[in-house]
Structures are given as C-alpha cells and as structure tokens.
Design an enzyme around this catalytic site. Structure first.
Site, mmCIF file in Angstrom:
data_model
loop_
_atom_site.group_PDB
_atom_site.id
_atom_site.type_symbol
_atom_site.label_atom_id
_atom_site.label_comp_id
_atom_site.label_asym_id
_atom_site.label_seq_id
_atom_site.Cartn_x
_atom_site.Cartn_y
_atom_site.Cartn_z
ATOM 1 C CG LEU A 404 -1.947 -1.084 1.378
ATOM 2 C CD1 LEU A 404 -2.678 -0.958 2.708
ATOM 3 C CD2 LEU A 404 -2.948 -1.035 0.231
ATOM 4 C CG ASP A 405 0.428 4.563 -2.782
ATOM 5 O OD1 ASP A 405 1.227 3.775 -3.311
ATOM 6 O OD2 ASP A 405 -0.386 5.253 -3.421
ATOM 7 C CD GLN A 406 5.596 7.611 3.646
ATOM 8 O OE1 GLN A 406 6.651 7.221 3.170
ATOM 9 N NE2 GLN A 406 5.418 8.852 4.072
#
Length: 557
Positions: A404-406
C-alpha cells in the site's frame, strides 16, 4: 505597470502574521500564511492586469493555445527591513521572458541582440536550406527514380542469387548420381560440362550486377550530390545547435546565499555527469532566489502555485500550491540554498515513529495488518522502519505479498512462508483477489458508478508522481461507486482492476478521471491531516485451506 526593482509591497496588513524561523524545504511543504497572502495578491494581479494576454484556459473568450502556468512567490526582506515579495513564472509567459511585474530570467536567451538570437538565425537558415533542397522537384524526382530502381535491382540480383544456389544444388545431385552410373571417362567429361555451366552462370550473374551498377551510376551521382549537401547542412546544424546549447548552459549562472556562482553546465554536467534537462533554470524558484540574492533581499519563505487549466498528462489544480520539481530544480536549488537556514527535509523523518502496528488476523501461514496512514509497507532508501521490518522481527521469514502507498491505510497481507507467498502472489498476478477501498473526494461526482481507464507511467522529471500517458503508460483501470455526497465532498468505493503506483490517487484527481482529488492527497490535491484513502476489504483463497476468505476493517475517517 512598471516595477523595475520587482520588489512588491503587501497590500494587506501582515503585522499579525508570525514569520517562519527557517526557510521552507522547497520539495515538500505547506504554504506559510504569509506566502498565501503574497500568492493571493499575485492572483489578483493575474485576474485584473491588462499588460499582456495569455490563454490559461480559464476564460472561454480567450484565444490561442491553452497553457496553464506555475507561478512562484518569494517573501523577502529588503535592506530597510521592509517585508515584501517577488513573483515569477516558469518558462515563458505570453510568449515572452520579461514582464515588469515578475523577476527576470536568470539568463534571457531571447534578448534582441544576444548571441542566442544571432545563432538561432543561422540554425534556422540551415533548416531552411535543408527544406529547400528536400522540396526541390529535381531532387525529389532523382531520389524517387534512384530508390525505385535500386529496389528493382536488389530484387533481380537476389532472384539471380537464388537461381545460382538452386543450379549449384542440381549440379551436385547430377554429379552424385553420375558417379555411380557413368564410366570413369564419361564422368570426367560430365564434371567438365558442369564446371563450364557453373562458370557461365557466374559470368551472367556478374554481368547482371555490372549492368545494374552502370544503369544506376548516373542517377546515383545526381542523387548523392543532393544527399551529401543535405548531410553536410544537417551536420553543421547539429554541431551549431550543440555548441549553442553548451553556451547556454555556461551562461545560466546561479547565485546562492553565500554569494557564489555556478552554471548549469557545472551543476549538471561536471558534478552529476548528465546533460541539463530541457527547461532547467527556467522554473519560478531558481528565478526568485537568484534575483533576491542579486539584489540583497533576504529570502523568508517560498511558495509555487498552479494557475489555469491542467496539462493533459500530469495533474495540476488551479490555485493549488505544489513543491518544486525534482529533476530540474533539485540540483539547482541544492546549490542555491547553501548559506540559508533551511528546514530539514521532512521526508527523511520516520513517518511511522510512535505508531503501533495492529495485527488484524494471524494463523500459521499468513497474517493481515491494519496499516496506519503514513507508514511504509517495505523499507525505503532512507527510512527502514516499515511493516515488513517490524513484522520480520517476530517472524523472520515473513514478507508482504502486496503493498500500500505510504499514505494509504488499511489491510495488508503478510505471508509467513515461501509457499504461502507464492500461492498468494499468483492470485494478485491473476487478479483473482477482490480489493475494495473507501475514499473521500474533494468534489461532487455526477455519475454514481463508472470505470476509469487511464494508462499510467512515472513522471521521470518529478518522481514519485505518476502521469497519464497513452504512449508509454501501463494499463490502469478502476471501478468506482458513490456512497454519499455531503458538504461538497463525495465518499466512494474504489475497486482497482489493476495495481499501478498511485493508481487510485491519479484516477481520482485527473481531469479525465473523476477530477476530484482524494482529501489529504499531498501529491495530486491538498495536504490535510491524512490521506482519506483506506483499503477496507480483501477477499482471496487461503493458501493452506484453499477456502475463500474475506476481511474488513473500517476506515477512521
């Protein structure tokens, strides 16, 4: 309007605004209040000015090519301790480098009597000469005749070669058959006949080649006479263009706070061993800082905002502040900020510090974590703290199956052994994992459901931003469903059919997508307390039981 010293006084009372103690880090920031006031004053000027015309795509009555622009403001203090600001734009505005309201370029290559204009005329003249020769009727006829006849010659010679090979093959067959059926004397006679036959065929083949060479000789000479002149002109044009480019690189010389100079050629060519990218030094930030240093103005705070319609590929929203670009500006500003007290790079701070990692589900083969927002899935180049590193302290063989994106929160699957990882990964590759995200968008959607189909690739000039690109982009598709519309915002479910970097964020924000950025999106919209994007639901086949399992975690927003 005439403003030759380019120092602009604030119209609004700014006495109550507390100034920043450090200059803001230009590649990741939230605009300071005093920067916002300066930007609003520039925006008022853009709306009311009559000095020039440029089509930003904001007025239907404007004509000409629509080109939105990045503008910048630099709050400064002069030698009398008076606060004001400087304004600039990136590139050219209204087809000019110079406007009284804005600071001038670091080097104006468009100066009427400058070397660039003079050399540009010569290069343009070479272009004209090439075009005149290439459009010459005699040249076109000779070229057409020579190329067509060369193709005919090539075909005939190739056909003759094939026949030679076939005849040689037949002679070999005849010789082999005769070696057992003829007497020694008759066999010797046959070999002589076959040899003569071979020599005759080779003779006629050479004659054919010679005839074609003679037939083409005259037209080839005429064609080469034109072609050599074109080649010579193109070589001269290329050499002059390269020399002109190098001269430009040497003339773009930037000041820093310590009073030192460096050219584009030094910054990129000598220190980074790369060619300066197109447009380097023409962005607003370098212009502003260079002018401030040159005129003994102390930089206080910087901000850059977009004005106008967004480009087709990247995402730029009208009036929104954006950080300086990485590819062109980072090397330049890295030098120009030397001597200024600048905030530390916030991207070097560990965003996960002080945050707990919740294990939502666990068994012998896998576990699911509810990843908080601003928490890396895997170690980064500078920051190692991540879901992976924390989980591996307890389970050394574990590894995230996806990412997942940060900034995105939600469910993340961790495999506890290699077999489980391979089984789960295959499901992601084959797209049999059902994923659902919930997001809140800054805007109202007209359609209740739909499919967004915009191919994506990384912005090479400004990583990690992504661009919509139909030429080089990878297929990216997202289904969406509206859940609620309230206070000018839309709550949606996203169902990504592919898994590209920043896919949901770009598909939400892009003008050809939903044209409504996700709330809190610091890359494609406005930064707030957090990105309102959460991976709330996952459904997949368990790697051991082979049963279909599902998990749901509600978003905190």
């Amino acid at each position: 309007m005439t403003n030759k010293n380019r120092f602009i006084s604030f119209k609004e009372d700014i006495e109550e605004i507390k100034l920043p103690t450090l200059f803001n880090f230009p590649f990741y920031y939230q605009a300071h209040e005093i920067v916002k006031v300066a930007a609003e004053q520039v925006q008022e000027y853009l709306i009311t000015q009559k000095d020039w015309k440029h089509n930003f795509g904001l007025n239907q009555n404007d004509t000409g090519l629509i080109i939105g622009k990045m503008f910048g403001v630099l709050v400064v203090q002069n030698e009398k301790n008076e606060l004001g600001f400087l304004a600039a734009y990136s590139g050219k505005l209204a087809d000019s480098n110079e406007h009284d309201y804005f600071v001038p370029p670091v080097f104006d290559m468009l100066t009427k009597d400058g070397f660039y204009r003079a050399e540009e005329k010569i290069v343009m003249s070479l272009n004209t000469q090439v075009e005149e020769i290439e459009s010459n009727t005699e040249y076109q006829n000779i070229k057409k005749y020579f190329e067509s006849q060369s193709e005919v010659a090539k075909a005939e010679i190739e056909k003759a070669k094939i026949e030679l090979r076939e005849q040689k093959k037949q002679r070999k067959i005849r010789r082999n058959e005769a070696s057992t059926s003829l007497s020694e004397t008759d066999f010797e006679i046959l070999k002589e006949e076959l040899k003569d036959e071979s020599l005759k065929q080779q003779y006629f083949f050479k004659k054919l080649k010679k005839q074609w060479k003679e037939n083409l000789e005259d037209s080839e000479k005429k064609y080469k006479k034109f072609a050599e002149k074109i080649t010579a002109l193109k070589i001269e044009r290329r050499q002059r263009s390269n020399q002109l480019q190098q001269r430009l690189f040497d003339n773009y010389k930037f000041l820093n706070a310590e009073g030192n100079h460096k050219s584009l050629q030094t910054i990129f060519g000598q220190e980074l061993n790369i060619t300066p990218p197109a447009g380097a030094g023409e962005c607003a930030a370098p212009k502003l800082l260079h002018y401030a240093y040159k005129n003994n103005l102390k930089p206080i705070a910087l901000g850059e905002f977009w004005w106008g319609q967004s480009p087709k590929s990247e995402i730029r929203k009208h009036k929104i502040f954006y950080p300086s670009c990485r590819n062109k500006c980072e090397p330049i500003l890295g030098f120009m900020l030397q001597g200024l007290e600048v905030e530390e790079n916030p991207m070097l701070n560990n965003p996960a510090e002080g945050k707990k990692l919740e294990i939502f589900y666990e068994d012998e083969y896998l576990l699911l974590v509810n990843k908080p927002a601003e928490f890396l899935s895997v170690p980064g180049r500078k920051i190692k703290d991540s879901v992976q590193t924390r989980i591996q302290k307890k389970y050394p063989n574990s590894v995230p199956v996806h990412r997942l994106d940060q900034s995105t929160s939600g469910l993340l699957i961790i495999a506890r052994d290699r077999d489980s990882y391979n089984h789960l990964q295959k499901q992601f590759i084959k797209r049999t994992v059902n994923k659902r995200y919930v997001a809140v968008l800054d805007g109202i959607l007209k359609e209740k459901t739909g499919l967004i189909d915009l191919p994506l690739r990384v912005d090479l000039d400004n990583r990690p931003h992504q661009l919509v690109c139909y030429e080089h982009g990878k297929n990216a598709q997202t289904k969406y469903e509206v859940l609620e519309i309230k206070d000018g915002k839309t709550r949606v479910h996203f169902f990504p059919l592919t898994g590209r970097t920043h896919q949901l964020r770009v598909h939400a924000a892009h003008q050809n997508g939903l044209n409504a950025p996700i709330i809190g999106d610091d890359l494609y919209g406005k930064k707030t307390n957090c990105l309102h994007l959460h991976a709330e639901y996952l459904e997949f086949i368990h790697p051991h039981t082979k049963e279909r399992v599902s998990f749901f975690v509600e978003a905190e927003f």
